[in-house]
Design an enzyme around this catalytic site. Structure first.
Site, PDB file in Angstrom:
ATOM      1  N   ARG A  61      -9.913   3.308   3.591  1.00 35.55           N
ATOM      2  CA  ARG A  61      -9.872   3.608   5.036  1.00 35.55           C
ATOM      3  C   ARG A  61     -10.111   5.084   5.320  1.00 35.55           C
ATOM      4  NH1 ARG A  61      -6.157  -0.605   4.521  1.00 35.55           N
ATOM      5  NH2 ARG A  61      -4.478   0.850   4.082  1.00 35.55           N
ATOM      6  N   GLU A  98       5.207   2.587  -6.267  1.00 33.49           N
ATOM      7  CA  GLU A  98       6.568   2.054  -6.366  1.00 33.49           C
ATOM      8  C   GLU A  98       6.677   1.155  -7.609  1.00 33.49           C
ATOM      9  OE1 GLU A  98       7.783   0.368  -2.715  1.00 33.49           O
ATOM     10  OE2 GLU A  98       9.845   0.041  -3.394  1.00 33.49           O
TER      11      GLU A  98
HETATM   12  P1  AMP Z   1       1.063   7.081  -0.154  1.00 34.73           P
HETATM   13  O1  AMP Z   1       0.401   7.443  -1.440  1.00 34.73           O
HETATM   14  O2  AMP Z   1       2.419   6.478  -0.322  1.00 34.73           O
HETATM   15  O3  AMP Z   1       1.071   8.251   0.818  1.00 34.73           O
HETATM   16  O4  AMP Z   1       0.208   5.921   0.506  1.00 34.73           O
HETATM   17  C1  AMP Z   1      -0.918   6.192   1.246  1.00 34.73           C
HETATM   18  C2  AMP Z   1      -1.991   5.187   1.020  1.00 34.73           C
HETATM   19  O5  AMP Z   1      -1.508   3.848   1.022  1.00 34.73           O
HETATM   20  C3  AMP Z   1      -3.021   5.260   2.126  1.00 34.73           C
HETATM   21  O6  AMP Z   1      -4.312   5.088   1.547  1.00 34.73           O
HETATM   22  C4  AMP Z   1      -2.658   4.119   3.066  1.00 34.73           C
HETATM   23  O7  AMP Z   1      -3.811   3.471   3.536  1.00 34.73           O
HETATM   24  C5  AMP Z   1      -1.820   3.168   2.231  1.00 34.73           C
HETATM   25  N1  AMP Z   1      -0.529   2.847   2.867  1.00 34.73           N
HETATM   26  C6  AMP Z   1       0.699   3.167   2.379  1.00 34.73           C
HETATM   27  N2  AMP Z   1       1.685   2.713   3.169  1.00 34.73           N
HETATM   28  C7  AMP Z   1       1.075   2.114   4.219  1.00 34.73           C
HETATM   29  C8  AMP Z   1       1.552   1.466   5.417  1.00 34.73           C
HETATM   30  N3  AMP Z   1       2.854   1.356   5.680  1.00 34.73           N
HETATM   31  N4  AMP Z   1       0.639   0.980   6.280  1.00 34.73           N
HETATM   32  C9  AMP Z   1      -0.688   1.089   6.025  1.00 34.73           C
HETATM   33  N5  AMP Z   1      -1.197   1.680   4.928  1.00 34.73           N
HETATM   34  C10 AMP Z   1      -0.330   2.195   4.019  1.00 34.73           C
END
Ligand code: AMP
Length: 174
Positions: A61, A98
């Site tokens: 995205r 996670e």
């Molecule tokens: P993080 O590495 O935890 O910051 O996760 C970010 C990535 O995971 C991004 O590419 C987001 O598109 C996806 N992502 C993580 N959590 C969500 C959420 N609650 N809703 C939508 N996309 C998420």
């Protein structure tokens, strides 16, 4: 149009892709041409006076927002992709999820020393994805001007993982 309208257009899907996750579905914003344009225009306005060489977009995205932002800023676009998708020589960074790990790759020749880049994704949660992308950019010797996200999930604290590296900018906060 306002930030509240952009925020209201983001659809929340509880327990997707697994129980406990509140998935922020941005497809409902992107399909509205006024809201999508406004979101990109707000991002571009934030960076308008800076010298940006490349927008680095994160698979998948981040390509949608990053591609539109690069067009608007008149700079190049560089993809950071999931493993096995980039055809030429790559470097990779693994990062913790996670449950288990994930990996991101960038073409070895995608950036040069001193290039000024913005790293873009749709959303920052705990920040591991953007941090891995930042490591790739740094390994190629480029400078991170900023991280930019359409959505920031503030309670998950991802900002603190990145703020030592560069500015963290987001349009909508939950
Ligand atoms: P993080 O590495 O935890 O910051 O996760 C970010 C990535 O995971 C991004 O590419 C987001 O598109 C996806 N992502 C993580 N959590 C969500 C959420 N609650 N809703 C939508 N996309 C998420």
């Amino acid at each position: 149009m306002s930030l509240a309208e952009i925020k209201n257009s983001i659809r929340n899907i509880p327990d997707y892709p697994q129980k406990g996750v509140q998935f922020k579905d941005i497809t409902t914003t992107m399909k509205n041409p006024t809201l999508f344009c406004e979101l990109i225009d707000l991002m571009a306005a934030h960076f308008a006076v800076r010298k940006i060489d490349y927008v680095v977009g994160i698979d998948a995205r981040g390509f949608i927002f990053g591609g539109a932002l690069a067009y608007k800023l008149g700079c190049g676009f560089v993809p950071v992709r999931k493993p096995g998708k980039l055809p030429a020589d790559t470097i990779a960074e693994e990062y913790a999820l996670e449950y288990g790990t994930n990996k991101l790759e960038i073409h070895k020749d995608a950036l040069n020393k001193g290039d000024n880049v913005i790293i873009v994704d749709d959303l920052i949660a705990v920040g591991g994805t953007a941090e891995a992308a930042a490591k790739l950019v740094k390994r190629l010797g480029a400078n991170i001007e900023s991280f930019a996200f359409a959505i920031e999930l503030t309670s998950l604290g991802g900002r603190s993982k990145l703020s030592d590296l560069a500015e963290v900018f987001s349009i909508i906060q939950f």
